[in-house]
Enzyme design. Sequence first.
Site, PDB file in Angstrom:
ATOM      1  N   ASP A 103     -53.630   2.775  47.710  1.00  0.00           N
ATOM      2  CA  ASP A 103     -54.726   3.225  48.568  1.00  0.00           C
ATOM      3  C   ASP A 103     -55.007   4.704  48.335  1.00  0.00           C
ATOM      4  O   ASP A 103     -54.139   5.442  47.858  1.00  0.00           O
ATOM      5  CB  ASP A 103     -54.361   3.040  50.050  1.00  0.00           C
ATOM      6  CG  ASP A 103     -54.181   1.577  50.418  1.00  0.00           C
ATOM      7  OD1 ASP A 103     -54.702   0.709  49.696  1.00  0.00           O
ATOM      8  OD2 ASP A 103     -53.509   1.320  51.429  1.00  0.00           O
TER       9      ASP A 103
HETATM   10  N1  URA Z   1     -49.452  -1.205  50.617  1.00  0.00           N
HETATM   11  C1  URA Z   1     -50.400  -0.498  51.284  1.00  0.00           C
HETATM   12  O1  URA Z   1     -50.667  -0.745  52.438  1.00  0.00           O
HETATM   13  N2  URA Z   1     -51.025   0.485  50.620  1.00  0.00           N
HETATM   14  C2  URA Z   1     -50.737   0.832  49.347  1.00  0.00           C
HETATM   15  O2  URA Z   1     -51.340   1.765  48.816  1.00  0.00           O
HETATM   16  C3  URA Z   1     -49.754   0.104  48.670  1.00  0.00           C
HETATM   17  C4  URA Z   1     -49.120  -0.913  49.328  1.00  0.00           C
END
Ligand code: URA
Length: 226
Positions: A103
């Site tokens: 993310d």
């Molecule tokens: N899980 C999440 O919620 N975000 C990420 O970036 C990676 C795994």
Amino acid sequence: MRLDRFLVECGIGSRKEVKKIISAKEIKVNGSYDISAKDNIDEYSDVIEYNGERLEYKEFRYYIMNKKAGYITATEDTREATVMDLLPEWVIRKDLAPVGRLDKDTEGLLLLTNDGKLNHKLLSPKNHVDKTYYVEIENNISQEDILKLEEGVDIGNYITLPAKVEKISDTKIYLTIKEGKFHQVKKMLEAVNNKVNYLQRTTFAKLSLDGLALGEVKEVNLEDII
Ligand code: URA
């Protein structure tokens, strides 16, 4: 392969730049400077030297990055900065793509490669590649929550596979999962009435951050990955 293409793929410069470098007699092919950009070379057996150093041809390249927050995992975007903007000049970007996604606000280990087969293999749900995340959370985590996370929680029409939790403190854990569903870690913590405040991926398959500074990139070999 043409000599100029070989040099571009080795990261020496753009096609225009490598032409200049060849004309300036900085490239030697099998001991000779008597060469031109259009010459065909055998990228595997010919000895190509740049300023006295032999250039090695690699069809596939693998890089790991310690991703900073604020960058989206994509190869291009019209509005947002992408992880490609974090790549230093020496990285060969041709056909390079991230393996999976972190993310925008997540930091940590991201693999990038032009090896499409490996990319596919590592992301295939069949393959259950381990990923460990360092997670800081809003509320204290209970033993019961840990058991739930380890057994599998409902993140919306999907029950997560067994996971591993290592408690660091009441609000800090390492969580190791085998899948890579969208926002998985955040959703898993939500499933136990908690909230992720900070997320960092520390390992992916055999790879680990291993002291790589935030925003830094390094080249790795296939054997380091799986
Ligand atoms: N899980 C999440 O919620 N975000 C990420 O970036 C990676 C795994």
